[in-house]
Design an enzyme around this catalytic site. Structure first.
Site, mmCIF file in Angstrom:
data_model
loop_
_atom_site.group_PDB
_atom_site.id
_atom_site.type_symbol
_atom_site.label_atom_id
_atom_site.label_comp_id
_atom_site.label_asym_id
_atom_site.label_seq_id
_atom_site.Cartn_x
_atom_site.Cartn_y
_atom_site.Cartn_z
ATOM 1 N N LYS A 45 6.037 -8.990 -2.625
ATOM 2 C CA LYS A 45 6.156 -8.759 -1.198
ATOM 3 C C LYS A 45 4.803 -8.566 -0.511
ATOM 4 C CE LYS A 45 9.694 -5.676 -2.653
ATOM 5 N NZ LYS A 45 10.155 -4.304 -2.714
ATOM 6 N N GLY A 46 3.791 -8.241 -1.319
ATOM 7 C CA GLY A 46 2.506 -7.809 -0.759
ATOM 8 C C GLY A 46 1.877 -8.746 0.256
ATOM 9 N N GLU A 100 -2.153 -15.051 -1.175
ATOM 10 C CA GLU A 100 -2.038 -13.793 -1.924
ATOM 11 C C GLU A 100 -2.633 -12.629 -1.136
ATOM 12 O OE1 GLU A 100 -0.845 -12.028 -4.039
ATOM 13 O OE2 GLU A 100 -0.611 -12.899 -6.012
ATOM 14 N N ASP A 101 -2.101 -11.442 -1.400
ATOM 15 C CA ASP A 101 -2.659 -10.243 -0.761
ATOM 16 C C ASP A 101 -3.985 -9.849 -1.395
ATOM 17 O OD1 ASP A 101 -1.410 -9.576 -3.166
ATOM 18 O OD2 ASP A 101 -0.300 -7.871 -2.360
ATOM 19 N N ASP A 104 -6.742 -9.314 -8.266
ATOM 20 C CA ASP A 104 -7.236 -8.154 -9.006
ATOM 21 C C ASP A 104 -7.613 -8.601 -10.417
ATOM 22 O OD1 ASP A 104 -7.734 -5.421 -9.469
ATOM 23 O OD2 ASP A 104 -5.676 -5.039 -10.072
ATOM 24 N N LYS A 132 -10.980 -8.420 -5.657
ATOM 25 C CA LYS A 132 -11.610 -7.323 -6.406
ATOM 26 C C LYS A 132 -12.188 -7.905 -7.683
ATOM 27 C CE LYS A 132 -8.360 -3.697 -6.109
ATOM 28 N NZ LYS A 132 -7.688 -2.577 -6.784
ATOM 29 N N VAL A 154 -6.337 0.102 -2.864
ATOM 30 C CA VAL A 154 -6.169 0.033 -1.414
ATOM 31 C C VAL A 154 -4.706 -0.150 -1.025
ATOM 32 C CG1 VAL A 154 -8.505 -0.765 -0.934
ATOM 33 C CG2 VAL A 154 -6.735 -2.454 -1.449
ATOM 34 N N ASP A 160 0.920 -2.072 -1.207
ATOM 35 C CA ASP A 160 1.677 -0.830 -1.391
ATOM 36 C C ASP A 160 1.105 0.074 -2.463
ATOM 37 O OD1 ASP A 160 2.539 -2.702 -3.529
ATOM 38 O OD2 ASP A 160 3.926 -1.085 -4.037
ATOM 39 N N ARG A 166 2.986 -0.252 3.175
ATOM 40 C CA ARG A 166 2.835 -1.677 3.499
ATOM 41 C C ARG A 166 2.677 -1.902 5.001
ATOM 42 N NH1 ARG A 166 3.979 -4.638 -1.186
ATOM 43 N NH2 ARG A 166 5.663 -3.871 -2.505
HETATM 44 P P1 IMP Z 1 -3.282 -9.103 -10.781
HETATM 45 O O1 IMP Z 1 -4.334 -9.901 -10.063
HETATM 46 O O2 IMP Z 1 -2.422 -9.920 -11.691
HETATM 47 O O3 IMP Z 1 -3.876 -7.897 -11.466
HETATM 48 O O4 IMP Z 1 -2.229 -8.487 -9.760
HETATM 49 C C1 IMP Z 1 -2.390 -8.556 -8.413
HETATM 50 C C2 IMP Z 1 -1.287 -7.746 -7.794
HETATM 51 O O5 IMP Z 1 -1.452 -6.353 -8.111
HETATM 52 C C3 IMP Z 1 -1.358 -7.835 -6.283
HETATM 53 O O6 IMP Z 1 -0.584 -8.891 -5.793
HETATM 54 C C4 IMP Z 1 -0.861 -6.460 -5.862
HETATM 55 O O7 IMP Z 1 0.554 -6.451 -5.748
HETATM 56 C C5 IMP Z 1 -1.270 -5.542 -6.990
HETATM 57 N N1 IMP Z 1 -2.549 -4.842 -6.684
HETATM 58 C C6 IMP Z 1 -3.749 -5.020 -7.258
HETATM 59 N N2 IMP Z 1 -4.684 -4.220 -6.732
HETATM 60 C C7 IMP Z 1 -4.048 -3.497 -5.774
HETATM 61 C C8 IMP Z 1 -4.497 -2.479 -4.853
HETATM 62 O O8 IMP Z 1 -5.667 -2.063 -4.773
HETATM 63 N N3 IMP Z 1 -3.538 -1.982 -4.014
HETATM 64 C C9 IMP Z 1 -2.228 -2.385 -4.041
HETATM 65 N N4 IMP Z 1 -1.789 -3.347 -4.884
HETATM 66 C C10 IMP Z 1 -2.683 -3.889 -5.742
HETATM 67 MG MG MG Z 2 2.232 -4.798 -5.399
#
Ligand code: IMP
Ligand code: MG
Length: 178
Positions: A45-46, A100-101, A104, A132, A154, A160, A166
């Site tokens: 949902k982000g 994408e939001d 990470d 990030k 964040v 979230d 959100r």
């Molecule tokens: P990754 O890149 O597979 O580690 O996952 C990314 C997802 O983790 C994002 O779409 C977010 O839902 C969540 N996420 C990663 N960092 C944050 C943050 O700082 N705040 C909130 N959600 C985060």
């Molecule tokens: Mg999330």
């Protein structure tokens, strides 16, 4: 007190800055995808807030679609995703831009890219609002990046903590209770 901003220790991106970032991305994408078959694909949902703003900052024809995925992450090293709700769109020959939001560790997106690549899109790229890079584990980079941020957790602008925050109109730093 139980206010929305109780655990927000600082503002990382103001509402105004977010608007500027999105306008810049929208202009660039409009230029790069002119004459193509642009489909914005977002993972719930982000990314809904960013998606809603970004699509209105793009002034060429496009369509949108959403999917829901869950990470297996049992072994912490694979990060394979399972599709809970798939796209309605046939991606064959389309120019897919994943919206994408935040990027990470990159595990979710790396796994999703593999799945979508098999559907023969004309092109497949990534647009992320936040990046990030310090936490990256998968070999993956976004093609469009709103803003690179330090390794802080964040919230807001769609992001979230435990499904809350959100609806904050800015991006804030979350500080857990002591
Ligand atoms: P990754 O890149 O597979 O580690 O996952 C990314 C997802 O983790 C994002 O779409 C977010 O839902 C969540 N996420 C990663 N960092 C944050 C943050 O700082 N705040 C909130 N959600 C985060
Ligand atoms: Mg999330």
């Amino acid at each position: 007190m139980n206010g929305l901003e109780d655990r927000v220790s600082g503002v990382l991106i103001t509402k105004e800055e977010a608007e500027e970032i999105v306008a810049g991305l929208g202009a660039q994408i409009s230029k790069d995808y002119a004459g193509k078959n642009l489909v914005l694909v977002s993972v719930l949902k982000g990314a809904v807030v960013f998606m809603a703003d970004l699509m209105r900052a793009i002034d060429i024809p496009l369509s949108i679609d959403f999917m829901v995925v869950s990470s297996y992450n049992k072994t912490e090293s694979t990060g394979t995703v399972k599709i809970i709700k798939d796209l309605d769109t046939d991606l064959t020959g389309k120019d897919i831009l994943i919206v994408e939001d935040i990027l990470d560790t990159g595990r979710t997106l790396a796994s999703l890219l593999e799945i979508l690549k098999m559907r023969n899109p004309a092109s497949l790229k990534i647009c992320t609002f936040l990046d990030k890079p310090d936490r990256r584990l998968a070999k993956i980079e976004a093609d469009y990046i709103g803003k690179v941020i330090p390794d802080e957790f964040v919230v807001g602008y769609g992001l979230d903590y435990d499904e809350s925050y959100r609806n904050l109109p800015y991006v804030g730093i979350y500080s857990p209770e002591e």
